[in-house]
Each structure stands twice: as structure tokens, then as C-alpha cells.
Design a protein around this motif. Structure first.
Motif, short mmCIF file in Angstrom:
data_model
loop_
_atom_site.label_atom_id
_atom_site.label_comp_id
_atom_site.label_asym_id
_atom_site.label_seq_id
_atom_site.Cartn_x
_atom_site.Cartn_y
_atom_site.Cartn_z
N SER A 23 -0.63 -6.73 -17.66
CA SER A 23 -0.38 -8.12 -17.31
C SER A 23 1.08 -8.34 -16.93
O SER A 23 1.39 -8.99 -15.92
CB SER A 23 -0.77 -9.02 -18.48
OG SER A 23 -0.40 -10.35 -18.24
N CYS A 24 1.99 -7.81 -17.73
CA CYS A 24 3.43 -7.94 -17.42
C CYS A 24 3.78 -7.22 -16.12
O CYS A 24 4.56 -7.73 -15.31
CB CYS A 24 4.27 -7.37 -18.56
SG CYS A 24 4.23 -8.35 -20.06
N CYS A 27 2.61 -9.24 -13.17
CA CYS A 27 3.48 -10.41 -12.99
C CYS A 27 4.81 -9.98 -12.36
O CYS A 27 5.33 -10.66 -11.47
CB CYS A 27 3.70 -11.10 -14.32
SG CYS A 27 4.48 -12.71 -14.18
N ALA A 28 5.36 -8.86 -12.81
CA ALA A 28 6.60 -8.35 -12.22
C ALA A 28 6.40 -8.03 -10.74
O ALA A 28 7.25 -8.35 -9.90
CB ALA A 28 7.07 -7.10 -12.97
N LYS A 50 0.20 -12.39 -9.85
CA LYS A 50 0.69 -13.05 -11.07
C LYS A 50 -0.42 -13.77 -11.82
O LYS A 50 -0.17 -14.33 -12.88
CB LYS A 50 1.79 -14.05 -10.72
CG LYS A 50 3.04 -13.42 -10.19
CD LYS A 50 4.18 -14.40 -10.02
CE LYS A 50 3.76 -15.68 -9.37
NZ LYS A 50 4.80 -16.66 -9.22
N SER A 53 -0.89 -13.28 -15.67
CA SER A 53 0.34 -13.26 -16.46
C SER A 53 0.18 -13.89 -17.84
O SER A 53 0.89 -13.53 -18.76
CB SER A 53 1.47 -13.95 -15.70
OG SER A 53 1.16 -15.31 -15.49
N LEU A 114 13.48 -12.46 -12.51
CA LEU A 114 12.21 -12.64 -13.22
C LEU A 114 11.39 -11.35 -13.22
O LEU A 114 10.78 -11.00 -14.24
CB LEU A 114 11.41 -13.77 -12.58
CG LEU A 114 11.97 -15.17 -12.79
CD1 LEU A 114 11.19 -16.19 -11.96
CD2 LEU A 114 11.95 -15.55 -14.25
N ALA A 115 11.39 -10.63 -12.11
CA ALA A 115 10.65 -9.37 -12.04
C ALA A 115 11.23 -8.34 -13.00
O ALA A 115 10.49 -7.63 -13.69
CB ALA A 115 10.67 -8.83 -10.60
N GLU A 118 10.18 -9.30 -16.54
CA GLU A 118 8.76 -8.95 -16.78
C GLU A 118 8.59 -7.44 -16.91
O GLU A 118 7.82 -6.97 -17.74
CB GLU A 118 7.88 -9.48 -15.65
CG GLU A 118 7.59 -10.96 -15.74
CD GLU A 118 6.66 -11.32 -16.89
OE1 GLU A 118 5.89 -10.48 -17.38
OE2 GLU A 118 6.72 -12.49 -17.30
N ALA A 121 9.69 -6.52 -20.30
CA ALA A 121 8.64 -6.88 -21.27
C ALA A 121 7.51 -5.85 -21.25
O ALA A 121 6.97 -5.49 -22.30
CB ALA A 121 8.10 -8.27 -20.97
N MET A 122 7.18 -5.36 -20.06
CA MET A 122 6.15 -4.34 -19.95
C MET A 122 6.56 -3.06 -20.68
O MET A 122 5.79 -2.48 -21.43
CB MET A 122 5.87 -4.03 -18.48
CG MET A 122 4.79 -2.98 -18.27
SD MET A 122 4.61 -2.46 -16.57
CE MET A 122 6.03 -1.41 -16.38
#
Length: 179
Positions: A23-24, A27-28, A50, A53, A114-115, A118, A121-122
Motif C-alpha cells: 500500500s505504501c 502510494c509512493a 494511490k 493508500s 511525499l513519495a 511513503e 514508510a514502506m
């Protein structure tokens, strides 16, 4: 999490951390596509990427709810919602300011930030899954049900039966009790 495959009809276990990481990652990728988009079609593709997300946040909430007592769920979700609201407020103002500062040389720079966030976070989610697996915590897909019976808490693990087909309960002092 349990996912059913259409072709085989069998249930396959997919670790929660993998679902959140995908999911991350999607979104990235979506934010990466937005930063170079020049047409409505490309923006639509980015939004499709996205689309999942919110899955990561749901997985994180589920994982956190497994480490607190049931009577603390309200407090946990109150704190999480407060942080989410604060993050939305801060990121909206901050990213708008970044956009204003960088639009002359690259208007998509805020989306690159933002990418990268994300993607980070992944990576952290995959690392969490690796650590859980390395520590032997492979059962991260089934929540545990705690039933309070008098002074003793009893933990019921789903689908655990003894040889006679009776449900097995594990009490807080680790001794087995027949249902």
C-alpha cells in the motif's frame, strides 16, 4: 490477513506488514507519477495507484490494537486520530509552502517529498515485518480475543482445538483449560 485466490479456491496467508508495505509503495508510486503529470490521464493513473493508500493505516491500527488491552482501545484510537488530524494540518501548510518555494524550478517537488516519505514508510514496514518474523512472531494475522472471567483473563486463540475437537483456552497463567 487471509486472501482467497480465485483460481485455486484456497486461502493464502499474506502477512499484514506486506499488505501495508505494498500500500505504501503504491502510494509512493502515485505521488511520483503526480510530480511529472502533464495531463488529466496521467493524474487519473496516479490516483488509481494511490487508491489503496488507506490500507496501510488500517493495518497499522490493527497491529497496534493487538498490543493494548481491550479496555484501552478508545484511548489508542483517540491518540491516533489526534495525530492524524495534526499531521494533515501540518503537512497541508508545510507542503503548500514548499510548493510556493519550489514551483519556479520544479512544481512537482512537494510530491517528490511525499513519495520519499511513503517509500520510507514502506521500508520501515518491511523492516517491522522482518523483525517480527526473526523473533518468531509469524502469527500476525489473527487478532487475539481476551475474555475476562472473574479475576482471571483467558486468551482464546481462534481455531485451536484439542484431539477431541474441543476448543482449547489458554489462561493468563499459561495452563490449558477445556471449554
Amino acid at each position: 490477513a487471509v486472501v482467497s485466490t480465485q483460481s485455486t479456491g484456497r486461502m493464502a496467508k499474506i502477512p499484514e506488514t506486506l499488505i501495508a508495505a505494498v500500500s505504501c509503495g503504491m502510494c509512493a508510486a502515485g505521488f511520483g507519477v503526480v510530480c511529472i503529470a502533464k495531463s488529466f490521464a496521467i493524474i487519473t493513473i496516479a490516483n488509481i495507484l494511490k487508491g489503496g493508500s488507506g490500507v496501510a493505516l488500517a493495518v497499522y491500527r490493527a497491529r497496534l490494537s493487538k498490543v493494548v488491552k481491550p479496555n484501552q482501545y478508545g484511548q489508542l484510537f483517540m491518540v491516533l486520530n489526534s495525530f492524524e488530524s495534526l499531521a494533515i494540518l501540518i503537512s497541508s501548510v508545510g507542503l503548500y509552502q514548499i510548493y510556493l518555494l519550489t514551483r519556479k524550478w520544479f512544481s512537482g517537488f512537494a510530491f517528490i517529498i511525499l513519495a520519499v516519505l511513503e517509500f520510507t514508510a514502506m521500508l520501515l514496514t518491511l523492516w517491522d515485518g522482518y523483525l517480527a518474523k526473526a523473533q518468531g512472531d509469524t502469527d500476525d494475522s489473527d487478532p487475539q480475543l481476551v475474555i475476562q472471567d472473574g479475576d482471571e483473563d483467558q486468551l482464546i486463540i481462534p481455531d485451536q482445538f484439542n484431539a477431541n475437537g474441543e476448543t482449547v483456552r489458554i489462561s493468563s497463567n499459561s495452563s490449558s483449560v477445556r471449554a
